[in-house]
Design a protein around this motif. Structure first.
Motif, PDB file in Angstrom:
ATOM      1  N   LEU A 141       0.913  -1.385   0.243  1.00 13.20           N
ATOM      2  CA  LEU A 141      -0.007  -0.419  -0.096  1.00 13.20           C
ATOM      3  C   LEU A 141       1.235   1.707  -0.194  1.00 13.20           C
ATOM      4  O   LEU A 141       0.431   2.387  -0.053  1.00 13.20           O
ATOM      5  N   LYS A 142       1.695   0.644   0.057  1.00 14.09           N
ATOM      6  CA  LYS A 142       3.050   2.014   0.553  1.00 14.09           C
ATOM      7  C   LYS A 142       4.907   1.608   0.157  1.00 14.09           C
ATOM      8  O   LYS A 142       4.653   0.518  -0.190  1.00 14.09           O
ATOM      9  N   ASN A 143       5.261   2.764  -0.697  1.00  8.97           N
ATOM     10  CA  ASN A 143       6.320   2.237  -0.880  1.00  8.97           C
ATOM     11  C   ASN A 143       7.305   2.512  -0.100  1.00  8.97           C
ATOM     12  O   ASN A 143       7.870   3.854   0.779  1.00  8.97           O
ATOM     13  N   MET A 144       8.701   1.702   0.027  1.00  3.98           N
ATOM     14  CA  MET A 144       9.547   2.027   1.061  1.00  3.98           C
ATOM     15  C   MET A 144      10.385   1.014   0.837  1.00  3.98           C
ATOM     16  O   MET A 144      10.353  -0.277   0.036  1.00  3.98           O
ATOM     17  N   ARG A 145      11.866   1.821   0.897  1.00  2.79           N
ATOM     18  CA  ARG A 145      13.265   1.224   0.360  1.00  2.79           C
ATOM     19  C   ARG A 145      14.283   1.538   1.145  1.00  2.79           C
ATOM     20  O   ARG A 145      15.082   2.566   1.363  1.00  2.79           O
ATOM     21  N   LYS A 146      14.672   0.661   2.209  1.00  2.00           N
ATOM     22  CA  LYS A 146      15.287   0.458   3.685  1.00  2.00           C
ATOM     23  C   LYS A 146      15.893  -0.136   3.791  1.00  2.00           C
ATOM     24  O   LYS A 146      15.333  -1.553   3.320  1.00  2.00           O
ATOM     25  N   THR A 147      17.642  -0.401   4.441  1.00  2.00           N
ATOM     26  CA  THR A 147      18.310  -1.023   4.551  1.00  2.00           C
ATOM     27  C   THR A 147      18.621  -0.722   5.889  1.00  2.00           C
ATOM     28  O   THR A 147      19.149   0.188   5.555  1.00  2.00           O
ATOM     29  N   ARG A 148      19.820  -2.390   6.650  1.00  2.00           N
ATOM     30  CA  ARG A 148      19.478  -1.268   7.662  1.00  2.00           C
ATOM     31  C   ARG A 148      20.829  -3.051   7.974  1.00  2.00           C
ATOM     32  O   ARG A 148      20.962  -4.065   8.148  1.00  2.00           O
ATOM     33  N   PHE A 149      21.818  -1.806   8.338  1.00  2.00           N
ATOM     34  CA  PHE A 149      23.654  -2.924   8.590  1.00  2.00           C
ATOM     35  C   PHE A 149      23.754  -2.722  10.163  1.00  2.00           C
ATOM     36  O   PHE A 149      23.710  -1.588  10.442  1.00  2.00           O
ATOM     37  N   PHE A 150      24.028  -4.367  10.360  1.00  2.00           N
ATOM     38  CA  PHE A 150      24.695  -4.123  12.005  1.00  2.00           C
ATOM     39  C   PHE A 150      25.769  -4.917  12.137  1.00  2.00           C
ATOM     40  O   PHE A 150      26.441  -5.095  11.590  1.00  2.00           O
ATOM     41  N   GLN A 151      26.326  -3.777  13.020  1.00  2.00           N
ATOM     42  CA  GLN A 151      28.148  -4.131  12.457  1.00  2.00           C
ATOM     43  C   GLN A 151      28.860  -3.603  14.154  1.00  2.00           C
ATOM     44  O   GLN A 151      27.506  -3.081  14.999  1.00  2.00           O
ATOM     45  N   LYS A 152      29.693  -4.027  14.799  1.00  2.00           N
ATOM     46  CA  LYS A 152      30.454  -4.090  15.644  1.00  2.00           C
ATOM     47  C   LYS A 152      30.127  -2.550  16.317  1.00  2.00           C
ATOM     48  O   LYS A 152      30.843  -1.686  15.442  1.00  2.00           O
ATOM     49  N   ASP A 153      29.332  -2.298  17.754  1.00  2.00           N
ATOM     50  CA  ASP A 153      29.678  -0.767  17.903  1.00  2.00           C
ATOM     51  C   ASP A 153      28.934   0.331  16.489  1.00  2.00           C
ATOM     52  O   ASP A 153      29.692   1.285  16.734  1.00  2.00           O
ATOM     53  N   ALA A 154      28.268  -0.480  16.132  1.00  2.00           N
ATOM     54  CA  ALA A 154      27.790   0.230  14.939  1.00  2.00           C
ATOM     55  C   ALA A 154      26.237  -0.273  14.533  1.00  2.00           C
ATOM     56  O   ALA A 154      26.193  -1.288  13.408  1.00  2.00           O
ATOM     57  N   TYR A 155      25.255   0.664  14.004  1.00  2.00           N
ATOM     58  CA  TYR A 155      24.547   0.663  13.928  1.00  2.00           C
ATOM     59  C   TYR A 155      23.859   2.145  12.911  1.00  2.00           C
ATOM     60  O   TYR A 155      23.499   2.926  12.541  1.00  2.00           O
ATOM     61  N   ILE A 156      23.713   1.000  11.680  1.00  2.00           N
ATOM     62  CA  ILE A 156      23.559   2.567   9.533  1.00  2.00           C
ATOM     63  C   ILE A 156      22.292   1.733   9.387  1.00  2.00           C
ATOM     64  O   ILE A 156      22.233   1.291   8.905  1.00  2.00           O
ATOM     65  N   SER A 157      21.747   2.924   8.623  1.00  2.00           N
ATOM     66  CA  SER A 157      20.449   2.435   7.934  1.00  2.00           C
ATOM     67  C   SER A 157      21.069   3.887   6.829  1.00  2.00           C
ATOM     68  O   SER A 157      20.732   4.325   6.538  1.00  2.00           O
ATOM     69  N   VAL A 158      19.919   2.664   5.438  1.00  2.00           N
ATOM     70  CA  VAL A 158      19.859   3.404   4.486  1.00  2.00           C
ATOM     71  C   VAL A 158      18.692   3.653   3.631  1.00  2.00           C
ATOM     72  O   VAL A 158      17.933   2.590   3.689  1.00  2.00           O
TER      73      VAL A 158
END
Length: 319
Positions: free
Chosen positions: A215-232
């Protein structure tokens, strides 16, 4: 300036024509479309020269931009390579892995360059954080789209998920160990929604979901690594970087501090980079021109496109 020609003047082909025409690195010679009616219409509307055969267009250019349906990618590319032309080929690279590997061999034999149109590598949000991705061990990707009849001739894995497969393979420097997946056909003859779990030899796990009936558009990726969380957020072109470091002995009033069961304290802080505005499709086309002119490796090689297709095929084979 490289003389460029486009094969295919559909929705995406017209975008490529416009960008090549405005680029300072290409001289747009013209285009070919299998529908003469559409070709004449595009020529009349935009002024681009319409060639009445693939052969005539290939002969007139240095670089062939292939934006035709996936089933014809291999034949178009093979003809261009045989005449010593560089090829930019939209994703997925070809219909089968065998075809992709043949193109890689042909490119090497004829001494020409090839690039695959995995455009999310040029998304400004991804470019802004790529240097901060350091051995992520869990990745979660969601690519959801509202229904659009265009593209339903292929499974959602080749239509949408392959973008995330390519991004993940470019980040995880390890071989794929195993793939498990499920897909459901809701409105098309091929799966419209799919989930895949990719396990890598180094222990990284990627969980991907793609849907073209949302019903809606979404294009998200989440990266989890040592001591960091990165979301795009590929759609909104935003990114978020949350990092952890050892907490200072005397925290400030506004410092965010976490303490685990062993009493180890970590400080959370945000390190969000600036996202530069760009046109990702223009970027991928112009970096390909740079690779040709400087005789360097394209950013998204035919090898990259082949490996993305290989993993996509492994996923589809699970359905």
């Amino acid at each position: 300036m490289l003389n460029a020609g486009v094969l295919g003047a559909g929705h995406l082909g017209k975008i490529h024509l416009r960008l090549l025409n405005q680029s300072e690195k290409y001289n747009l010679i013209g285009f070919y479309d299998s529908s003469e009616e559409n070709g004449k219409k595009v020529e009349a509307e935009f002024g681009y020269k319409y060639f009445n055969s693939i052969e005539a267009l290939i002969d007139a250019v240095d670089m062939v931009d292939i934006v035709t349906p996936t089933l014809s990618h291999y034949d178009c590319a093979r003809q261009a390579i045989a005449k010593g032309k560089h090829i930019f080929i939209e994703k997925p690279i070809t219909n089968t892995v065998e075809e992709a590997e043949t193109l890689r061999t042909l490119v090497a034999e004829h001494g020409v360059k090839g690039q695959v149109g995995h455009v999310e590598r040029f998304n400004p949000a991804f470019k802004a954080i790529k240097h901060q991705l350091n051995n992520p061990m869990f990745i979660e990707a969601h690519r959801l789209a509202e229904f659009n009849p265009r593209g339903t001739d292929v499974p959602v894995v080749l239509d949408l998920m392959i973008h995330d497969i390519d991004v993940i393979l470019s980040v995880v420097q390890s071989k794929v160990k195993s793939v498990s997946a499920s897909g459901v056909s809701v409105i098309s003859d091929t799966p419209d929604i799919a989930n895949a779990r990719i396990e890598f030899v180094n222990g990284c796990v990627a969980n991907l979901t793609a849907s073209r009936i949302s019903l809606k558009n979404m294009r998200k990726t989440r990266f989890f690594q040592k001591d960091a969380y990165i979301s795009v957020d590929f759609l909104e072109k935003k990114c978020e970087v949350v990092k952890m470091k050892d907490a200072p002995e005397i925290p400030g009033d506004f410092d965010m501090i976490l303490q685990n069961a062993e009493g180890i304290k970590k400080q959370i802080y945000f390190d969000n980079p600036e996202v530069a505005n760009n046109n990702a499709i223009l970027d991928e086309l112009e970096t390909f021109a740079d690779a040709i002119n400087t005789n360097t490796k394209p950013i998204v090689t035919l090898h990259d496109g082949t490996e993305a297709l290989r993993v996509a095929t492994m996923i589809i084979d699970q359905f």
